[in-house]
Design an enzyme around this catalytic site. Structure first.
Site, PDB file in Angstrom:
ATOM      1  CB  SER A  45      -1.344  -0.037   1.199  1.00 18.44           C
ATOM      2  OG  SER A  45      -0.266  -0.162   2.833  1.00 18.44           O
ATOM      3  CG  HIS A 158      -0.427  -5.562   3.962  1.00 19.40           C
ATOM      4  ND1 HIS A 158      -0.287  -4.706   5.157  1.00 19.40           N
ATOM      5  CD2 HIS A 158      -0.373  -4.768   2.773  1.00 19.40           C
ATOM      6  CE1 HIS A 158       0.538  -3.986   5.022  1.00 19.40           C
ATOM      7  NE2 HIS A 158       0.622  -3.683   3.517  1.00 19.40           N
ATOM      8  CD  GLU A 167      -0.689  -1.889   9.234  1.00 14.99           C
ATOM      9  OE1 GLU A 167       0.663  -1.692  10.331  1.00 14.99           O
ATOM     10  OE2 GLU A 167       0.628  -1.991   7.857  1.00 14.99           O
ATOM     11  CD  GLU A 208       2.813  -5.831   7.584  1.00 13.60           C
ATOM     12  OE1 GLU A 208       1.911  -4.717   8.682  1.00 13.60           O
ATOM     13  OE2 GLU A 208       2.933  -4.138   6.572  1.00 13.60           O
ATOM     14  CG  ASP A 245      -1.667   1.724   8.654  1.00 14.37           C
ATOM     15  OD1 ASP A 245      -1.852   2.759   8.347  1.00 14.37           O
ATOM     16  OD2 ASP A 245      -0.431   0.921   7.776  1.00 14.37           O
ATOM     17  CD  GLU A 289       0.817   3.544   9.928  1.00  9.80           C
ATOM     18  OE1 GLU A 289       1.111   3.415  11.272  1.00  9.80           O
ATOM     19  OE2 GLU A 289       1.445   3.442   8.990  1.00  9.80           O
ATOM     20  CG  ASP A 316       3.054   4.946   6.004  1.00 12.83           C
ATOM     21  OD1 ASP A 316       4.314   5.337   5.290  1.00 12.83           O
ATOM     22  OD2 ASP A 316       2.299   3.998   5.864  1.00 12.83           O
ATOM     23  CE  LYS A 341       5.909   1.815   5.752  1.00 12.66           C
ATOM     24  NZ  LYS A 341       4.387   1.870   5.015  1.00 12.66           N
ATOM     25  CG  HIS A 369       6.921  -3.588   8.614  1.00 18.02           C
ATOM     26  ND1 HIS A 369       6.793  -5.254   9.105  1.00 18.02           N
ATOM     27  CD2 HIS A 369       6.187  -3.520   9.371  1.00 18.02           C
ATOM     28  CE1 HIS A 369       5.609  -5.327   9.633  1.00 18.02           C
ATOM     29  NE2 HIS A 369       5.326  -3.866   9.390  1.00 18.02           N
ATOM     30  CE  LYS A 392       2.607  -0.088  11.078  1.00 15.00           C
ATOM     31  NZ  LYS A 392       1.590   0.347  10.203  1.00 15.00           N
TER      32      LYS A 392
HETATM   33  P1  PGA Z   1       3.197  -1.485   3.300  1.00 12.69           P
HETATM   34  O1  PGA Z   1       2.560  -1.821   4.436  1.00 12.69           O
HETATM   35  O2  PGA Z   1       4.483  -1.791   3.255  1.00 12.69           O
HETATM   36  O3  PGA Z   1       2.480  -2.361   2.255  1.00 12.69           O
HETATM   37  O4  PGA Z   1       3.155  -0.030   3.051  1.00 12.69           O
HETATM   38  C1  PGA Z   1       1.899  -0.179   5.663  1.00 12.69           C
HETATM   39  C2  PGA Z   1       2.031   0.086   5.932  1.00 12.69           C
HETATM   40  O5  PGA Z   1       0.960   0.873   5.102  1.00 12.69           O
HETATM   41  O6  PGA Z   1       2.663   0.704   7.414  1.00 12.69           O
HETATM   42 ZN    ZN Z   2       0.958   2.430   7.266  1.00 15.50          ZN
END
Ligand code: PGA
Ligand code: ZN
Length: 421
Positions: A45, A158, A167, A208, A245, A289, A316, A341, A369, A392
């Site tokens: 995503s 996911h 999430e 995940e 999230d 998030e 994010d 990230k 991650h 996370k």
């Molecule tokens: P992604 O998801 O690694 O698929 O972008 C993680 C997140 O959105 O935090």
């Molecule tokens: Zn996110």
């Protein structure tokens, strides 16, 4: 001694991530055969403002997802410009990589090729100095172990279930050490498995490692988490809180309304804000998030005003680890936390800059991650290096997630009584 730290070689290869997709691994060598290694993760995503992940697009290989072109950039232009440089000069190396690429979003060399080398340099430097990576990156003050925000129930992009929220995470709030917090999270994870089994719900897992059952509504997920926490012997709201999230950038459609694809609901920003306010009032929520989309600054402003003093509002896709976007957020009083990230921005230096900017402005930072991960554990080291206190990195299942937790257990051991949690 000066030449000891001189880079003598840079090499990349194509390896696989946890979804079976190709990704870039790089190695950086100095004299005496000492080398560092790093593998880059990959999102599903992904935010539209992230640095560009270079993929070959050659349908004959890995359904177009090969990364041989990115690997080729490392083995040619990047190698040529780095050989002879001091591996300890991380910032200088990262600035050179940014200069070599020359674009705003790293589309020329690819954030995947650049990050692999940037992280491998850090790993090599730490090895050359004979110290742990977290100490190399953070110095003598690196001592705070992050609380895990553990994603134990998956939905959205996911998982192939019917949940729109991506999430559902648990965070241990009363544990006094990382080791204890991890143990408690694991107990709740197994407790949730039992709860799902008792209700004849699926215990298959998402990307995940969290469970991905079909439920009657997203709210049922919160109730299941609370049941799992209580059945494991803990008090929700005291020993554990819940983080979400939403990854709501995945929901937005061209007419500006949020279209929740799985439940087929449509909401405008105000209705979505009201929904989150209701959730925050009903459940022990620690953070939300991406409750609003990556381009919905007005919606973000609204939600920050309404519940920004009660919970962490985490950007994010909104901030994409980018100091320019974070600065805009800080100036507009938008959100109060940044998700970090490393592959969203593409160099270790820029990721560290994002954390520093956040902390200086009273924002929190969470190391994170990606849904496509590998055995690389640098995010655990970075989390301790910057003392951000939160990480996370998925469920305590699937080795690419567990590897990060195991790395943190080792770091906690190394810090002995100086570790703070
Ligand atoms: P992604 O998801 O690694 O698929 O972008 C993680 C997140 O959105 O935090
Ligand atoms: Zn996110």
């Amino acid at each position: 001694m000066k030449n000891y730290f001189e880079i003598t070689g840079v090499y990349a290869r194509e390896v696989l991530d946890s979804r079976g997709n190709p990704t870039v691994e790089a190695e950086v060598y100095i004299k005496n055969g000492i080398f560092g290694r790093a593998i880059v993760p990959s999102g599903a995503s992904t935010g539209i403002f992230e640095a560009v992940e270079k993929r070959d697009g050659d349908k004959e290989r890995y359904m177009g997802k090969g990364v041989l072109e990115a690997v080729g950039k490392v083995n040619t232009v990047i190698r040529e410009s780095l050989v002879g440089r001091n591996v300890l000069s991380q910032r200088e190396i990262d600035m050179e990589l940014i200069r070599l690429d020359g674009s705003e979003n790293k589309e020329n060399l690819g954030a995947n090729s650049i990050l692999a080398v940037s992280a491998a340099c850090a790993d090599c430097a730490a090895k050359a100095l004979g110290i742990s990576l977290f100490k190399y990156l953070g110095g003598v003050n690196a001592h705070v172990l992050p609380r895990p925000m553990m994603n134990i129930l998956n939905g959205g992009a996911h998982a192939d279930n019917n949940l729109d929220i991506q999430e559902f995470m648990i965070i241990p709030t009363s544990a006094l050490s990382f080791k204890k917090g991890l143990e408690q999270c694991v107990c709740v994870y197994h407790s949730l498995k039992n709860v799902l089994k008792e209700k004849n719900l699926s215990t298959a897992v998402g990307d995940e490692g969290g469970f991905a059952p079909n439920l009657n509504s997203d709210e049922e997920a919160f109730d299941l988490l609370i049941e799992a926490i209580e059945k494991a012997g803990y008090k929700s709201g005291k020993d554990f809180m819940i983080s979400v999230d939403a990854a709501s950038s995945e929901w937005i459609k061209s007419d500006g309304e949020y279209h929740l694809p799985k439940s087929d609901k449509r909401l405008d920003s105000k209705q979505l804000c009201d929904y989150w306010e209701k959730i925050v009032n009903k459940y022990p929520i620690y953070s939300l998030e991406d409750p609003m989309g990556e381009e919905d600054w007005k919606g973000w402003e609204m939600i920050t005003k309404v519940i920004g003093n009660k919970v962490k509002l985490v950007g994010d896709d909104l901030f994409v680890t980018n100091t320019k976007r974070l600065k805009k957020g800080i100036e507009g009083n938008i959100a109060n936390t940044i998700l970090v990230k490393i592959n969203q921005i593409g160099t270790i230096t820029e990721a560290l800059d994002a954390v520093e900017m956040a902390h200086k402005s009273g924002y929190s930072a969470i190391l994170s991650h990606r849904s496509g991960e590998t055995e690389d554990t640098i995010i655990s080291d970075i989390a301790v290096a910057v003392n951000c206190g939160l990480i996370k990195t998925g469920a305590p299942a699937r080795t690419e997630r567990v590897a990060k937790y195991n790395r943190l257990l080792r770091i906690e051991d190394e810090l002995i009584f100086t570790a703070e949690f």
